[in-house]
Design a protein around this motif. Structure first.
Motif, PDB file in Angstrom:
ATOM      1  N   SER A  30       0.845  -1.209   0.000  1.00  0.00           N
ATOM      2  CA  SER A  30       0.000   0.000   0.000  1.00  0.00           C
ATOM      3  C   SER A  30       0.873   1.248   0.000  1.00  0.00           C
ATOM      4  CB  SER A  30      -0.977  -0.005   1.171  1.00  0.00           C
ATOM      5  OG  SER A  30      -0.301  -0.253   2.359  1.00  0.00           O
ATOM      6  N   GLN A  31       2.031   1.144   0.619  1.00  0.00           N
ATOM      7  CA  GLN A  31       2.954   2.279   0.594  1.00  0.00           C
ATOM      8  C   GLN A  31       3.456   2.530  -0.836  1.00  0.00           C
ATOM      9  OE1 GLN A  31       6.035   1.889   3.498  1.00  0.00           O
ATOM     10  NE2 GLN A  31       6.803   3.940   3.113  1.00  0.00           N
ATOM     11  N   LEU A  32       3.759   1.454  -1.543  1.00  0.00           N
ATOM     12  CA  LEU A  32       4.231   1.585  -2.927  1.00  0.00           C
ATOM     13  C   LEU A  32       3.135   2.178  -3.814  1.00  0.00           C
ATOM     14  CD1 LEU A  32       6.542   1.010  -4.911  1.00  0.00           C
ATOM     15  CD2 LEU A  32       5.764  -1.363  -5.050  1.00  0.00           C
ATOM     16  N   ALA A  33       1.906   1.732  -3.580  1.00  0.00           N
ATOM     17  CA  ALA A  33       0.786   2.217  -4.398  1.00  0.00           C
ATOM     18  C   ALA A  33       0.574   3.720  -4.216  1.00  0.00           C
ATOM     19  CB  ALA A  33      -0.484   1.452  -4.024  1.00  0.00           C
ATOM     20  N   ALA A  34       0.885   4.224  -3.046  1.00  0.00           N
ATOM     21  CA  ALA A  34       0.610   5.636  -2.746  1.00  0.00           C
ATOM     22  C   ALA A  34       1.866   6.502  -2.805  1.00  0.00           C
ATOM     23  CB  ALA A  34      -0.019   5.747  -1.361  1.00  0.00           C
ATOM     24  N   LEU A  49      25.559   5.202   7.647  1.00  0.00           N
ATOM     25  CA  LEU A  49      25.286   3.767   7.801  1.00  0.00           C
ATOM     26  C   LEU A  49      23.904   3.395   7.272  1.00  0.00           C
ATOM     27  CD1 LEU A  49      26.883   2.613  11.169  1.00  0.00           C
ATOM     28  CD2 LEU A  49      27.467   1.934   8.824  1.00  0.00           C
ATOM     29  N   THR A  50      22.955   4.318   7.398  1.00  0.00           N
ATOM     30  CA  THR A  50      21.625   4.071   6.816  1.00  0.00           C
ATOM     31  C   THR A  50      21.744   4.006   5.291  1.00  0.00           C
ATOM     32  OG1 THR A  50      20.600   5.272   8.625  1.00  0.00           O
ATOM     33  CG2 THR A  50      19.250   4.949   6.660  1.00  0.00           C
ATOM     34  N   LEU A  51      22.534   4.916   4.733  1.00  0.00           N
ATOM     35  CA  LEU A  51      22.725   4.909   3.277  1.00  0.00           C
ATOM     36  C   LEU A  51      23.390   3.612   2.827  1.00  0.00           C
ATOM     37  CD1 LEU A  51      23.925   8.600   2.750  1.00  0.00           C
ATOM     38  CD2 LEU A  51      21.626   7.668   2.465  1.00  0.00           C
ATOM     39  N   ARG A  52      24.361   3.158   3.600  1.00  0.00           N
ATOM     40  CA  ARG A  52      25.033   1.888   3.246  1.00  0.00           C
ATOM     41  C   ARG A  52      24.052   0.720   3.287  1.00  0.00           C
ATOM     42  NH1 ARG A  52      30.225   0.401   2.923  1.00  0.00           N
ATOM     43  NH2 ARG A  52      30.090  -1.404   4.287  1.00  0.00           N
ATOM     44  N   ARG A  53      23.169   0.733   4.308  1.00  0.00           N
ATOM     45  CA  ARG A  53      22.163  -0.337   4.394  1.00  0.00           C
ATOM     46  C   ARG A  53      21.266  -0.302   3.163  1.00  0.00           C
ATOM     47  NH1 ARG A  53      20.012   0.646   9.184  1.00  0.00           N
ATOM     48  NH2 ARG A  53      18.377   2.034   8.469  1.00  0.00           N
ATOM     49  N   LEU A  54      20.836   0.905   2.780  1.00  0.00           N
ATOM     50  CA  LEU A  54      19.956   1.028   1.616  1.00  0.00           C
ATOM     51  C   LEU A  54      20.684   0.607   0.332  1.00  0.00           C
ATOM     52  CD1 LEU A  54      18.180   4.348   2.608  1.00  0.00           C
ATOM     53  CD2 LEU A  54      17.138   2.069   2.515  1.00  0.00           C
ATOM     54  N   VAL A 148      14.923   3.058  -4.089  1.00  0.00           N
ATOM     55  CA  VAL A 148      13.771   3.947  -3.865  1.00  0.00           C
ATOM     56  C   VAL A 148      12.729   3.251  -2.986  1.00  0.00           C
ATOM     57  CG1 VAL A 148      11.782   5.000  -5.034  1.00  0.00           C
ATOM     58  CG2 VAL A 148      14.094   5.335  -5.948  1.00  0.00           C
ATOM     59  N   ILE A 149      12.432   2.014  -3.322  1.00  0.00           N
ATOM     60  CA  ILE A 149      11.405   1.280  -2.563  1.00  0.00           C
ATOM     61  C   ILE A 149      11.856   1.091  -1.111  1.00  0.00           C
ATOM     62  CG2 ILE A 149      10.214  -0.941  -2.346  1.00  0.00           C
ATOM     63  CD1 ILE A 149      10.370  -1.057  -5.489  1.00  0.00           C
ATOM     64  N   ALA A 150      13.126   0.728  -0.928  1.00  0.00           N
ATOM     65  CA  ALA A 150      13.637   0.502   0.433  1.00  0.00           C
ATOM     66  C   ALA A 150      13.673   1.813   1.222  1.00  0.00           C
ATOM     67  CB  ALA A 150      15.032  -0.129   0.371  1.00  0.00           C
ATOM     68  N   ALA A 151      14.134   2.887   0.581  1.00  0.00           N
ATOM     69  CA  ALA A 151      14.246   4.173   1.285  1.00  0.00           C
ATOM     70  C   ALA A 151      12.864   4.680   1.685  1.00  0.00           C
ATOM     71  CB  ALA A 151      14.957   5.201   0.392  1.00  0.00           C
ATOM     72  N   GLU A 152      11.908   4.571   0.769  1.00  0.00           N
ATOM     73  CA  GLU A 152      10.562   5.049   1.094  1.00  0.00           C
ATOM     74  C   GLU A 152       9.943   4.185   2.194  1.00  0.00           C
ATOM     75  OE1 GLU A 152       8.762   5.210  -2.803  1.00  0.00           O
ATOM     76  OE2 GLU A 152       9.527   7.232  -3.174  1.00  0.00           O
ATOM     77  N   LEU A 156      11.906   7.655   4.283  1.00  0.00           N
ATOM     78  CA  LEU A 156      12.719   8.712   3.668  1.00  0.00           C
ATOM     79  C   LEU A 156      12.056   9.209   2.395  1.00  0.00           C
ATOM     80  CD1 LEU A 156      16.046   6.844   4.272  1.00  0.00           C
ATOM     81  CD2 LEU A 156      15.379   9.004   5.340  1.00  0.00           C
ATOM     82  N   GLY A 157      12.432  10.416   1.983  1.00  0.00           N
ATOM     83  CA  GLY A 157      11.928  10.964   0.728  1.00  0.00           C
ATOM     84  C   GLY A 157      13.035  10.925  -0.307  1.00  0.00           C
ATOM     85  N   VAL A 158      12.683  10.584  -1.541  1.00  0.00           N
ATOM     86  CA  VAL A 158      13.693  10.490  -2.606  1.00  0.00           C
ATOM     87  C   VAL A 158      13.144  11.052  -3.903  1.00  0.00           C
ATOM     88  CG1 VAL A 158      14.743   8.399  -1.615  1.00  0.00           C
ATOM     89  CG2 VAL A 158      13.003   8.173  -3.377  1.00  0.00           C
ATOM     90  N   CYS A 159      14.057  11.469  -4.771  1.00  0.00           N
ATOM     91  CA  CYS A 159      13.678  11.842  -6.137  1.00  0.00           C
ATOM     92  C   CYS A 159      14.838  11.512  -7.072  1.00  0.00           C
ATOM     93  CB  CYS A 159      13.343  13.327  -6.221  1.00  0.00           C
ATOM     94  SG  CYS A 159      12.788  13.807  -7.884  1.00  0.00           S
ATOM     95  N   PRO A 160      14.615  10.617  -8.043  1.00  0.00           N
ATOM     96  CA  PRO A 160      15.681  10.335  -9.017  1.00  0.00           C
ATOM     97  C   PRO A 160      15.982  11.578  -9.845  1.00  0.00           C
ATOM     98  CG  PRO A 160      13.903   8.700  -9.163  1.00  0.00           C
ATOM     99  CD  PRO A 160      13.403   9.836  -8.318  1.00  0.00           C
ATOM    100  N   ILE A 161      17.213  11.659 -10.329  1.00  0.00           N
ATOM    101  CA  ILE A 161      17.664  12.852 -11.052  1.00  0.00           C
ATOM    102  C   ILE A 161      18.339  12.446 -12.361  1.00  0.00           C
ATOM    103  CG2 ILE A 161      19.108  14.938 -10.929  1.00  0.00           C
ATOM    104  CD1 ILE A 161      16.910  14.847  -8.842  1.00  0.00           C
TER     105      ILE A 161
END
Ligand code: FMN
Length: 214
Positions: A30-34, A49-54, A148-152, A156-161
Protein backbone atom coordinates in the motif's frame (compact mmCIF):
# COMPACT_ATOMS: atom_id res chain seq x y z
CA UNK A 1 -8.36 -2.61 0.78
CA UNK A 2 -12.09 -2.88 0.77
CA UNK A 3 -13.17 0.71 0.18
CA UNK A 4 -14.40 1.41 -3.33
CA UNK A 5 -11.73 4.01 -4.04
CA UNK A 6 -8.46 2.11 -3.91
CA UNK A 7 -5.15 3.95 -4.32
CA UNK A 8 -5.03 2.36 -7.75
CA UNK A 9 -8.16 4.24 -8.87
CA UNK A 10 -6.64 7.50 -7.67
CA UNK A 11 -3.50 6.67 -9.62
CA UNK A 12 -4.77 4.99 -12.80
CA UNK A 13 -8.42 6.01 -13.00
CA UNK A 14 -11.60 3.92 -12.97
CA UNK A 15 -10.29 1.01 -15.03
CA UNK A 16 -8.13 0.02 -12.04
CA UNK A 17 -11.18 -0.48 -9.80
CA UNK A 18 -10.67 -4.26 -9.98
CA UNK A 19 -7.13 -4.03 -8.60
CA UNK A 20 -7.14 -4.45 -4.84
CA UNK A 21 -4.97 -5.69 -2.01
CA UNK A 22 -5.89 -8.77 -0.04
CA UNK A 23 -6.61 -8.09 3.63
CA UNK A 24 -3.27 -9.61 4.70
CA UNK A 25 -1.14 -7.79 2.11
CA UNK A 26 2.15 -6.44 3.45
CA UNK A 27 2.00 -2.71 4.22
CA UNK A 28 4.91 -2.18 1.80
CA UNK A 29 2.45 -2.71 -1.05
CA UNK A 30 0.00 0.00 0.00
CA UNK A 31 2.95 2.28 0.59
CA UNK A 32 4.23 1.59 -2.93
CA UNK A 33 0.79 2.22 -4.40
CA UNK A 34 0.61 5.64 -2.75
CA UNK A 35 4.26 6.66 -3.17
CA UNK A 36 5.52 9.87 -4.71
CA UNK A 37 8.80 11.67 -5.26
CA UNK A 38 9.90 14.20 -2.64
CA UNK A 39 11.72 17.44 -3.49
CA UNK A 40 11.50 19.24 -0.13
CA UNK A 41 13.56 17.92 2.74
CA UNK A 42 14.39 18.74 6.34
CA UNK A 43 17.95 20.06 6.58
CA UNK A 44 19.37 17.12 8.56
CA UNK A 45 21.21 14.42 6.67
CA UNK A 46 20.54 10.69 6.61
CA UNK A 47 23.38 8.86 8.45
CA UNK A 48 26.02 7.19 6.29
CA UNK A 49 25.29 3.77 7.80
CA UNK A 50 21.62 4.07 6.82
CA UNK A 51 22.73 4.91 3.28
CA UNK A 52 25.03 1.89 3.25
CA UNK A 53 22.16 -0.34 4.39
CA UNK A 54 19.96 1.03 1.62
CA UNK A 55 22.76 0.48 -0.90
CA UNK A 56 23.11 -3.11 0.28
CA UNK A 57 19.35 -3.63 -0.14
CA UNK A 58 19.45 -2.02 -3.59
CA UNK A 59 22.28 -4.30 -4.65
CA UNK A 60 20.23 -7.36 -3.63
CA UNK A 61 18.07 -6.64 -6.69
CA UNK A 62 18.36 -8.87 -9.77
CA UNK A 63 21.37 -8.25 -12.00
CA UNK A 64 21.90 -9.55 -15.53
CA UNK A 65 23.88 -12.84 -15.53
CA UNK A 66 24.97 -11.89 -11.99
CA UNK A 67 27.49 -9.56 -13.65
CA UNK A 68 26.66 -6.74 -11.19
CA UNK A 69 27.27 -4.00 -13.72
CA UNK A 70 26.21 -1.13 -11.45
CA UNK A 71 27.74 0.89 -8.66
CA UNK A 72 26.39 3.50 -6.28
CA UNK A 73 28.32 6.57 -5.20
CA UNK A 74 27.35 8.17 -1.88
CA UNK A 75 28.40 11.82 -1.98
CA UNK A 76 28.81 13.50 1.38
CA UNK A 77 32.08 15.44 1.12
CA UNK A 78 30.68 18.97 1.51
CA UNK A 79 32.75 20.66 -1.22
CA UNK A 80 32.15 17.88 -3.74
CA UNK A 81 28.44 17.78 -2.93
CA UNK A 82 28.04 21.53 -3.34
CA UNK A 83 29.96 21.49 -6.66
CA UNK A 84 27.67 18.79 -8.01
CA UNK A 85 24.63 20.59 -6.57
CA UNK A 86 25.70 23.76 -8.39
CA UNK A 87 26.18 21.82 -11.62
CA UNK A 88 22.63 20.49 -11.39
CA UNK A 89 21.06 23.77 -10.24
CA UNK A 90 22.74 26.32 -12.50
CA UNK A 91 22.09 27.26 -16.11
CA UNK A 92 18.98 27.32 -18.27
CA UNK A 93 18.15 23.67 -17.51
CA UNK A 94 19.17 23.98 -13.86
CA UNK A 95 16.93 22.69 -11.08
CA UNK A 96 17.36 25.13 -8.21
CA UNK A 97 16.02 22.74 -5.59
CA UNK A 98 19.04 20.49 -6.18
CA UNK A 99 21.57 23.09 -5.06
CA UNK A 100 21.61 21.88 -1.49
CA UNK A 101 19.74 18.62 -0.96
CA UNK A 102 20.67 16.80 2.29
CA UNK A 103 21.87 13.62 0.58
CA UNK A 104 22.93 12.86 -2.95
CA UNK A 105 23.80 9.55 -4.55
CA UNK A 106 24.77 8.68 -8.11
CA UNK A 107 23.78 5.37 -9.65
CA UNK A 108 26.27 4.33 -12.32
CA UNK A 109 26.35 1.68 -15.00
CA UNK A 110 29.65 -0.19 -14.80
CA UNK A 111 30.82 -2.22 -17.78
CA UNK A 112 34.41 -1.85 -16.65
CA UNK A 113 34.53 -4.87 -14.32
CA UNK A 114 33.37 -7.22 -17.06
CA UNK A 115 36.04 -5.89 -19.43
CA UNK A 116 38.71 -6.21 -16.77
CA UNK A 117 37.78 -9.82 -16.07
CA UNK A 118 38.20 -10.53 -19.78
CA UNK A 119 41.61 -8.84 -19.74
CA UNK A 120 42.67 -10.73 -16.60
CA UNK A 121 41.63 -14.03 -18.16
CA UNK A 122 43.22 -13.04 -21.46
CA UNK A 123 39.92 -13.30 -23.30
CA UNK A 124 38.63 -11.15 -26.11
CA UNK A 125 35.64 -9.04 -24.96
CA UNK A 126 33.14 -10.12 -27.59
CA UNK A 127 30.15 -8.07 -26.41
CA UNK A 128 31.54 -4.66 -27.25
CA UNK A 129 28.28 -3.41 -28.72
CA UNK A 130 25.02 -1.96 -27.42
CA UNK A 131 24.89 -4.63 -24.69
CA UNK A 132 27.90 -3.05 -22.95
CA UNK A 133 25.82 0.05 -22.33
CA UNK A 134 22.34 -1.43 -22.22
CA UNK A 135 22.92 -4.18 -19.66
CA UNK A 136 24.84 -1.86 -17.34
CA UNK A 137 22.21 0.90 -17.63
CA UNK A 138 19.39 -1.57 -16.92
CA UNK A 139 21.26 -3.00 -13.91
CA UNK A 140 21.78 0.51 -12.54
CA UNK A 141 18.10 1.39 -13.05
CA UNK A 142 16.97 -1.79 -11.28
CA UNK A 143 19.24 -1.00 -8.32
CA UNK A 144 17.89 2.57 -8.28
CA UNK A 145 14.33 1.27 -8.18
CA UNK A 146 15.09 -1.13 -5.31
CA UNK A 147 16.82 1.69 -3.42
CA UNK A 148 13.77 3.95 -3.86
CA UNK A 149 11.41 1.28 -2.56
CA UNK A 150 13.64 0.50 0.43
CA UNK A 151 14.25 4.17 1.29
CA UNK A 152 10.56 5.05 1.09
CA UNK A 153 9.76 2.01 3.27
CA UNK A 154 12.11 3.57 5.87
CA UNK A 155 10.13 6.83 5.72
CA UNK A 156 12.72 8.71 3.67
CA UNK A 157 11.93 10.96 0.73
CA UNK A 158 13.69 10.49 -2.61
CA UNK A 159 13.68 11.84 -6.14
CA UNK A 160 15.68 10.33 -9.02
CA UNK A 161 17.66 12.85 -11.05
CA UNK A 162 18.23 12.27 -14.76
CA UNK A 163 19.77 15.74 -15.01
CA UNK A 164 23.11 14.16 -14.08
CA UNK A 165 23.29 12.91 -17.68
CA UNK A 166 23.33 16.46 -19.00
CA UNK A 167 26.60 16.92 -17.13
CA UNK A 168 28.09 13.46 -17.57
CA UNK A 169 31.54 14.75 -18.61
CA UNK A 170 31.87 17.19 -15.71
CA UNK A 171 30.39 14.68 -13.30
CA UNK A 172 32.68 11.90 -14.50
CA UNK A 173 35.63 14.14 -13.79
CA UNK A 174 34.40 15.24 -10.36
CA UNK A 175 33.61 11.65 -9.36
CA UNK A 176 36.75 10.25 -11.02
CA UNK A 177 34.72 7.77 -13.03
CA UNK A 178 36.98 5.48 -15.07
CA UNK A 179 36.20 4.54 -18.68
CA UNK A 180 33.07 2.39 -19.08
CA UNK A 181 31.57 3.65 -15.81
CA UNK A 182 28.85 6.19 -16.50
CA UNK A 183 26.17 8.04 -14.52
CA UNK A 184 22.64 6.72 -15.11
CA UNK A 185 20.75 8.75 -12.51
CA UNK A 186 21.27 10.71 -9.35
CA UNK A 187 19.09 10.33 -6.30
CA UNK A 188 18.28 13.31 -4.11
CA UNK A 189 17.13 12.19 -0.71
CA UNK A 190 16.53 13.14 2.88
CA UNK A 191 13.88 13.27 5.56
CA UNK A 192 10.75 14.59 3.84
CA UNK A 193 9.60 18.09 4.76
CA UNK A 194 6.21 17.44 3.17
CA UNK A 195 4.12 14.43 2.27
CA UNK A 196 4.68 13.23 -1.29
CA UNK A 197 1.91 13.88 -3.80
CA UNK A 198 0.34 11.02 -5.67
CA UNK A 199 0.82 11.61 -9.38
CA UNK A 200 -1.49 9.96 -11.85
CA UNK A 201 -0.36 7.35 -14.35
CA UNK A 202 -1.76 6.35 -17.71
CA UNK A 203 -4.68 3.92 -17.39
CA UNK A 204 -3.68 0.26 -17.11
CA UNK A 205 -5.68 -0.36 -20.31
CA UNK A 206 -3.03 1.70 -22.12
CA UNK A 207 0.13 0.35 -20.51
CA UNK A 208 -0.63 -3.24 -19.47
CA UNK A 209 -1.14 -5.64 -22.37
CA UNK A 210 -2.60 -9.13 -22.25
CA UNK A 211 -0.86 -11.72 -24.41
CA UNK A 212 -0.30 -9.44 -27.39
CA UNK A 213 0.45 -5.74 -27.61
CA UNK A 214 -2.57 -4.88 -29.79
C1 FMN B 1 15.25 8.06 -14.20
C2 FMN B 1 14.48 9.21 -13.59
C3 FMN B 1 14.97 10.49 -13.68
C4 FMN B 1 14.31 11.57 -13.08
N1 FMN B 1 14.85 12.82 -13.13
C5 FMN B 1 14.26 13.84 -12.48
C6 FMN B 1 14.87 15.13 -12.45
O1 FMN B 1 15.95 15.37 -13.02
N2 FMN B 1 14.24 16.11 -11.74
C7 FMN B 1 13.05 15.88 -11.08
O2 FMN B 1 12.53 16.81 -10.45
N3 FMN B 1 12.44 14.66 -11.10
C8 FMN B 1 13.03 13.64 -11.78
N4 FMN B 1 12.44 12.40 -11.78
C9 FMN B 1 11.21 12.16 -11.03
C10 FMN B 1 10.02 12.07 -11.96
O3 FMN B 1 9.73 13.36 -12.45
C11 FMN B 1 8.85 11.46 -11.19
O4 FMN B 1 9.16 10.15 -10.82
C12 FMN B 1 7.59 11.46 -12.06
O5 FMN B 1 7.16 12.78 -12.30
C13 FMN B 1 6.45 10.71 -11.38
O6 FMN B 1 6.21 11.27 -10.12
P1 FMN B 1 6.26 10.39 -8.79
O7 FMN B 1 7.64 9.80 -8.65
O8 FMN B 1 5.95 11.38 -7.70
O9 FMN B 1 5.22 9.33 -8.92
C14 FMN B 1 13.08 11.33 -12.40
C15 FMN B 1 12.56 10.02 -12.33
C16 FMN B 1 13.26 8.97 -12.92
C17 FMN B 1 12.71 7.56 -12.80
Amino acid sequence: MSNSRTPFVDRFGPDAADVEFGGDAPSLLSQLAARGSVRKFRPDTVPYLTLRRLCALALCAPTKSDLQQRDIIIIDAPSLKSRIGALLADGPLGQKWLANVPNLLIFCGNNRRQRRIHTLRDRHFANDHLDAFFNAAVDAAIALSAFVIAAEAEGLGVCPISAVRIHSDALSELLKLPDHVFPVAGLAMGYPAEAPQLSMRLPLSVTVHHNTFI
